[in-house]
Write a protein that holds these residues in place. Structure first.
Motif, PDB file in Angstrom:
ATOM      1  N   GLY A   1     -48.534  52.899  23.923  1.00 58.60           N
ATOM      2  CA  GLY A   1     -49.249  53.188  25.158  1.00 58.60           C
ATOM      3  C   GLY A   1     -50.671  52.695  25.081  1.00 58.60           C
ATOM      4  O   GLY A   1     -51.222  52.523  23.989  1.00 58.60           O
ATOM      5  N   ARG A   2     -51.258  52.452  26.245  1.00 62.07           N
ATOM      6  CA  ARG A   2     -52.652  52.015  26.308  1.00 62.07           C
ATOM      7  C   ARG A   2     -53.560  53.233  26.409  1.00 62.07           C
ATOM      8  O   ARG A   2     -53.345  54.114  27.237  1.00 62.07           O
ATOM      9  N   MET A   3     -54.556  53.237  25.563  1.00 64.03           N
ATOM     10  CA  MET A   3     -55.579  54.269  25.617  1.00 64.03           C
ATOM     11  C   MET A   3     -56.563  53.889  26.727  1.00 64.03           C
ATOM     12  O   MET A   3     -56.571  52.753  27.196  1.00 64.03           O
ATOM     13  N   LEU A   4     -57.401  54.818  27.134  1.00 69.20           N
ATOM     14  CA  LEU A   4     -58.393  54.525  28.167  1.00 69.20           C
ATOM     15  C   LEU A   4     -59.303  53.378  27.754  1.00 69.20           C
ATOM     16  O   LEU A   4     -59.776  52.614  28.587  1.00 69.20           O
ATOM     17  N   SER A   5     -59.515  53.228  26.462  1.00 64.46           N
ATOM     18  CA  SER A   5     -60.364  52.153  25.959  1.00 64.46           C
ATOM     19  C   SER A   5     -59.675  50.792  26.017  1.00 64.46           C
ATOM     20  O   SER A   5     -60.308  49.765  25.794  1.00 64.46           O
ATOM     21  N   GLY A   6     -58.369  50.770  26.285  1.00 65.43           N
ATOM     22  CA  GLY A   6     -57.626  49.528  26.350  1.00 65.43           C
ATOM     23  C   GLY A   6     -56.882  49.180  25.075  1.00 65.43           C
ATOM     24  O   GLY A   6     -56.084  48.265  25.063  1.00 65.43           O
ATOM     25  N   VAL A   7     -57.154  49.909  24.000  1.00 67.07           N
ATOM     26  CA  VAL A   7     -56.411  49.635  22.771  1.00 67.07           C
ATOM     27  C   VAL A   7     -55.008  50.217  22.897  1.00 67.07           C
ATOM     28  O   VAL A   7     -54.753  51.095  23.716  1.00 67.07           O
ATOM     29  N   LEU A   8     -54.109  49.707  22.072  1.00 67.80           N
ATOM     30  CA  LEU A   8     -52.726  50.170  22.075  1.00 67.80           C
ATOM     31  C   LEU A   8     -52.526  51.176  20.962  1.00 67.80           C
ATOM     32  O   LEU A   8     -53.046  51.001  19.865  1.00 67.80           O
ATOM     33  N   GLN A   9     -51.765  52.217  21.246  1.00 73.28           N
ATOM     34  CA  GLN A   9     -51.475  53.240  20.243  1.00 73.28           C
ATOM     35  C   GLN A   9     -49.977  53.280  19.980  1.00 73.28           C
ATOM     36  O   GLN A   9     -49.170  53.261  20.908  1.00 73.28           O
ATOM     37  N   LEU A  10     -49.620  53.315  18.692  1.00 76.96           N
ATOM     38  CA  LEU A  10     -48.222  53.418  18.289  1.00 76.96           C
ATOM     39  C   LEU A  10     -47.740  54.848  18.516  1.00 76.96           C
ATOM     40  O   LEU A  10     -48.363  55.806  18.053  1.00 76.96           O
ATOM     41  N   LEU A  11     -46.634  54.988  19.244  1.00 72.61           N
ATOM     42  CA  LEU A  11     -46.062  56.295  19.557  1.00 72.61           C
ATOM     43  C   LEU A  11     -44.873  56.582  18.637  1.00 72.61           C
ATOM     44  O   LEU A  11     -44.348  55.662  17.989  1.00 72.61           O
ATOM     45  N   PRO A  12     -44.415  57.848  18.557  1.00 73.64           N
ATOM     46  CA  PRO A  12     -43.305  58.188  17.643  1.00 73.64           C
ATOM     47  C   PRO A  12     -42.066  57.322  17.806  1.00 73.64           C
ATOM     48  O   PRO A  12     -41.481  56.870  16.818  1.00 73.64           O
ATOM     49  N   ARG A  13     -41.650  57.057  19.038  1.00 73.92           N
ATOM     50  CA  ARG A  13     -40.484  56.189  19.236  1.00 73.92           C
ATOM     51  C   ARG A  13     -40.747  54.786  18.693  1.00 73.92           C
ATOM     52  O   ARG A  13     -39.844  54.100  18.235  1.00 73.92           O
ATOM     53  N   GLY A  14     -41.995  54.352  18.772  1.00 74.54           N
ATOM     54  CA  GLY A  14     -42.355  53.031  18.268  1.00 74.54           C
ATOM     55  C   GLY A  14     -42.258  52.944  16.761  1.00 74.54           C
ATOM     56  O   GLY A  14     -41.843  51.923  16.213  1.00 74.54           O
ATOM     57  N   ALA A  15     -42.627  54.028  16.080  1.00 67.81           N
ATOM     58  CA  ALA A  15     -42.497  54.044  14.624  1.00 67.81           C
ATOM     59  C   ALA A  15     -41.034  53.905  14.234  1.00 67.81           C
ATOM     60  O   ALA A  15     -40.692  53.198  13.280  1.00 67.81           O
ATOM     61  N   ARG A  16     -40.146  54.531  14.993  1.00 66.75           N
ATOM     62  CA  ARG A  16     -38.712  54.401  14.728  1.00 66.75           C
ATOM     63  C   ARG A  16     -38.214  52.991  15.059  1.00 66.75           C
ATOM     64  O   ARG A  16     -37.361  52.449  14.359  1.00 66.75           O
ATOM     65  N   LEU A  17     -38.769  52.399  16.116  1.00 66.32           N
ATOM     66  CA  LEU A  17     -38.389  51.039  16.482  1.00 66.32           C
ATOM     67  C   LEU A  17     -38.749  50.053  15.368  1.00 66.32           C
ATOM     68  O   LEU A  17     -37.989  49.132  15.068  1.00 66.32           O
ATOM     69  N   LEU A  18     -39.895  50.256  14.735  1.00 70.05           N
ATOM     70  CA  LEU A  18     -40.292  49.383  13.633  1.00 70.05           C
ATOM     71  C   LEU A  18     -39.310  49.448  12.471  1.00 70.05           C
ATOM     72  O   LEU A  18     -39.145  48.471  11.739  1.00 70.05           O
ATOM     73  N   ASP A  19     -38.676  50.589  12.287  1.00 67.15           N
ATOM     74  CA  ASP A  19     -37.711  50.763  11.196  1.00 67.15           C
ATOM     75  C   ASP A  19     -36.286  50.356  11.574  1.00 67.15           C
ATOM     76  O   ASP A  19     -35.399  50.358  10.730  1.00 67.15           O
ATOM     77  N   ALA A  20     -36.062  50.022  12.829  1.00 64.02           N
ATOM     78  CA  ALA A  20     -34.708  49.693  13.291  1.00 64.02           C
ATOM     79  C   ALA A  20     -34.234  48.381  12.673  1.00 64.02           C
ATOM     80  O   ALA A  20     -35.005  47.428  12.576  1.00 64.02           O
ATOM     81  N   PRO A  21     -32.962  48.326  12.271  1.00 66.44           N
ATOM     82  CA  PRO A  21     -32.438  47.081  11.710  1.00 66.44           C
ATOM     83  C   PRO A  21     -32.392  45.950  12.752  1.00 66.44           C
ATOM     84  O   PRO A  21     -32.500  44.789  12.404  1.00 66.44           O
TER      85      PRO A  21
END
Length: 110
Positions: free
Chosen positions: A80-100
């Motif tokens: 998701g985008r923070m108000l500052s415009g940076v992107l933040q990794l969310l819990p589902r995203g951490a799982r996506l990174l581990d997906a085969p």
């Protein structure tokens, strides 16, 4: 309007596959809840599809595809985008990174 072949390839790419591969490139090494610059999306697209001059219309096309990619991530709840415009990794995203198969995993989340 005809575009160069790099831009055509980017515009013809499967948007979910592009979003998944870009997600892995941008967020690898970023921990859950940590932030990364949204400009890394455009940087990855330039590395993948050529490095256009940032003049109209090429730069705007890369910006539009970068925004489309980020919107898919937000819709899937992986980043998701923070108000500052940076992107933040969310819990589902951490799982996506581990997906085969990140592409299939992102498709399921959408």
């Amino acid at each position: 309007m005809p575009y160069n072949t790099d831009i055509e390839a980017m515009l013809d790419a499967d948007v979910v596959a592009l979003a998944a591969t870009t997600f892995v490139a941008v967020f690898t090494g970023v921990g859950l809840g940590e932030e990364t610059a949204s400009g890394r999306v455009r940087k990855h697209l330039r590395a993948t599809f050529g490095n256009p001059r940032w003049s109209a219309p090429d730069g705007r096309i890369y910006d539009a595809v970068a925004l489309q990619t980020i919107l898919l991530w937000e819709r899937a709840g992986v980043a998701g985008r923070m108000l500052s415009g940076v992107l933040q990794l969310l819990p589902r995203g951490a799982r996506l990174l581990d997906a085969p198969d990140p592409i299939a995993a992102l498709r399921e989340l959408l």
